[in-house]
Design a protein around this motif. Structure first.
Motif, PDB file in Angstrom:
ATOM      1  N   SER A 112      -8.655  17.800  76.686  1.00 54.45           N
ATOM      2  CA  SER A 112      -9.220  17.718  77.989  1.00 54.45           C
ATOM      3  C   SER A 112      -9.977  18.676  78.041  1.00 54.45           C
ATOM      4  CB  SER A 112      -8.187  17.252  78.930  1.00 54.45           C
ATOM      5  OG  SER A 112      -7.487  16.085  78.498  1.00 54.45           O
ATOM      6  N   VAL A 113      -9.307  20.061  78.189  1.00 52.18           N
ATOM      7  CA  VAL A 113      -9.666  21.217  78.184  1.00 52.18           C
ATOM      8  C   VAL A 113     -11.076  21.518  77.388  1.00 52.18           C
ATOM      9  CG1 VAL A 113      -9.123  23.741  78.173  1.00 52.18           C
ATOM     10  CG2 VAL A 113      -7.419  22.416  79.162  1.00 52.18           C
ATOM     11  N   VAL A 114     -10.646  21.468  76.109  1.00 51.98           N
ATOM     12  CA  VAL A 114     -11.830  21.785  75.176  1.00 51.98           C
ATOM     13  C   VAL A 114     -12.904  20.619  75.285  1.00 51.98           C
ATOM     14  CG1 VAL A 114     -12.037  21.382  72.869  1.00 51.98           C
ATOM     15  CG2 VAL A 114     -10.372  22.418  73.294  1.00 51.98           C
ATOM     16  N   THR A 115     -12.956  19.507  75.912  1.00 56.97           N
ATOM     17  CA  THR A 115     -14.112  18.753  75.868  1.00 56.97           C
ATOM     18  C   THR A 115     -14.881  18.947  77.139  1.00 56.97           C
ATOM     19  OG1 THR A 115     -12.850  16.813  76.753  1.00 56.97           O
ATOM     20  CG2 THR A 115     -13.492  17.064  74.311  1.00 56.97           C
ATOM     21  N   ASP A 116     -13.802  19.744  78.084  1.00 51.56           N
ATOM     22  CA  ASP A 116     -14.411  20.134  79.310  1.00 51.56           C
ATOM     23  C   ASP A 116     -15.277  21.353  79.354  1.00 51.56           C
ATOM     24  OD1 ASP A 116     -13.796  17.942  80.830  1.00 51.56           O
ATOM     25  OD2 ASP A 116     -12.282  18.898  82.157  1.00 51.56           O
ATOM     26  N   TYR A 117     -14.772  22.298  78.638  1.00 48.82           N
ATOM     27  CA  TYR A 117     -15.548  23.574  78.579  1.00 48.82           C
ATOM     28  C   TYR A 117     -16.454  23.818  77.434  1.00 48.82           C
ATOM     29  CZ  TYR A 117     -12.180  23.990  82.336  1.00 48.82           C
ATOM     30  OH  TYR A 117     -11.487  23.620  83.395  1.00 48.82           O
ATOM     31  N   ILE A 118     -16.052  23.487  76.275  1.00 53.32           N
ATOM     32  CA  ILE A 118     -16.944  23.596  75.159  1.00 53.32           C
ATOM     33  C   ILE A 118     -17.742  22.461  74.791  1.00 53.32           C
ATOM     34  CG2 ILE A 118     -16.874  24.369  72.730  1.00 53.32           C
ATOM     35  CD1 ILE A 118     -13.773  24.981  72.738  1.00 53.32           C
ATOM     36  N   THR A 119     -18.963  22.532  75.883  1.00 55.14           N
ATOM     37  CA  THR A 119     -19.717  21.501  75.923  1.00 55.14           C
ATOM     38  C   THR A 119     -21.081  21.952  75.763  1.00 55.14           C
ATOM     39  OG1 THR A 119     -20.153  21.675  78.277  1.00 55.14           O
ATOM     40  CG2 THR A 119     -18.285  20.148  77.394  1.00 55.14           C
ATOM     41  N   ASN A 120     -22.157  21.100  75.409  1.00 55.85           N
ATOM     42  CA  ASN A 120     -23.572  21.611  75.225  1.00 55.85           C
ATOM     43  C   ASN A 120     -23.968  22.022  76.334  1.00 55.85           C
ATOM     44  OD1 ASN A 120     -23.366  20.693  72.479  1.00 55.85           O
ATOM     45  ND2 ASN A 120     -24.062  18.564  73.184  1.00 55.85           N
ATOM     46  N   ARG A 121     -23.601  21.681  77.385  1.00 48.48           N
ATOM     47  CA  ARG A 121     -24.176  22.303  78.907  1.00 48.48           C
ATOM     48  C   ARG A 121     -23.818  23.562  79.053  1.00 48.48           C
ATOM     49  NH1 ARG A 121     -22.029  22.537  83.593  1.00 48.48           N
ATOM     50  NH2 ARG A 121     -20.329  20.993  83.372  1.00 48.48           N
ATOM     51  N   MET A 122     -22.390  23.866  78.655  1.00 42.78           N
ATOM     52  CA  MET A 122     -21.789  25.080  78.791  1.00 42.78           C
ATOM     53  C   MET A 122     -22.371  26.135  77.889  1.00 42.78           C
ATOM     54  SD  MET A 122     -19.493  25.064  81.625  1.00 42.78           S
ATOM     55  CE  MET A 122     -17.829  25.169  81.719  1.00 42.78           C
ATOM     56  N   MET A 123     -22.433  25.568  76.632  1.00 44.45           N
ATOM     57  CA  MET A 123     -22.501  26.660  75.509  1.00 44.45           C
ATOM     58  C   MET A 123     -23.937  26.324  74.331  1.00 44.45           C
ATOM     59  SD  MET A 123     -18.956  26.927  74.001  1.00 44.45           S
ATOM     60  CE  MET A 123     -18.256  28.315  74.536  1.00 44.45           C
TER      61      MET A 123
END
Lengths: 124, 124
Positions: B80-91
């Protein structure tokens, strides 16, 4: 999708109410605990190895840095457990209203702080 | 929108992840309270009482179940954490590759913990 819709994703300008604070701390403590598992397995391994190993684990916690690491690990565990119990209670329909959610979040913070302080007293 | 990433979730669906997360949480809370209770309620908490506890097969099985619950619980939480923060939108566009690498590393650590735990419990 309208690409010009307003978006505010600047975290520093978003308010953090108690429930949001409880939520992000739950995540952070969870990530920390994944690393703590290695520490716990290490301690379990040594403590079951021999009487000397058990004494070594106990003796390791005489030093201040080791005490701090253990306290931080216990703090993450205590916090994650308390916040997790709130999740389970909310699944049962307890504290699901806006006001209930706020009160539950504050209770989690208070209970966790008290237990973490008690854990600190126990370690020292 | 999230169709691609959910194939790496533990239960392959939100409903199963939700259920596994709660069941593993209850197991982990029970195990934690048991260990805390054992340490505080033993008349004489020593290598003898501790190793005698882990000589019981039920305790080894209980510990293994708790370890497996840890791995499942951590996977669902970290996913959940990884798919929330390591996303195309964020990175940006590299996020998917980074996320897969992080997930593989987390899975490797999970396997390592499991094998290590079994070795501690049953190995000599």
């Amino acid at each position: 999708m309208n690409k010009n819709r307003p978006v505010n994703l600047d975290i520093s300008t978003i308010k953090l109410p108690a429930a949001a604070l409880v939520s992000i701390l739950h995540r952070i403590s969870g990530v920390v605990l994944f690393a703590v598992v290695a520490l716990l397995l290490c301690m379990l391994d040594a403590s079951l190895e021999s009487e000397q190993g058990f004494a070594d684990v106990a003796a390791a916690f005489d030093s201040i840095p080791a005490k701090l690491i253990l306290w931080a690990a216990l703090a993450a565990l205590i916090y994650h457990l308390v916040a997790g119990v709130r999740h389970l209670l909310m699944d049962l329909g307890i504290g699901e209203t806006l006001e209930g959610g706020r009160r539950g979040a504050v209770m989690v913070l208070v209970v966790a702080v008290v237990l973490i302080l008690l854990a600190g007293v126990w370690i020292w | 929108m999230d169709m691609v990433t959910t194939i790496t979730s533990f239960g392959r669906s939100g409903t199963f992840d939700w259920l596994y997360q709660r069941v593993s949480a209850v197991v982990l809370a029970t195990y934690t309270l048991f260990i805390v209770g054992f340490i505080f309620l033993s008349d004489d908490f020593s290598y003898q009482t501790w190793s005698a506890l882990f000589e019981q097969r039920w305790m080894r099985v209980f510990t293994l179940v708790a370890l497996l619950a840890t791995v499942v619980h951590a996977w669902i939480g970290l996913w959940s954490v990884v798919t929330d923060y390591i996303t195309n939108r964020m990175m940006g566009p590299k996020a998917t590759a980074i996320r897969v690498v992080v997930e593989v590393l987390l899975a490797a650590v999970a396997v390592f913990y499991t094998v290590w735990g079994i070795e501690i419990l049953w190995g000599v």
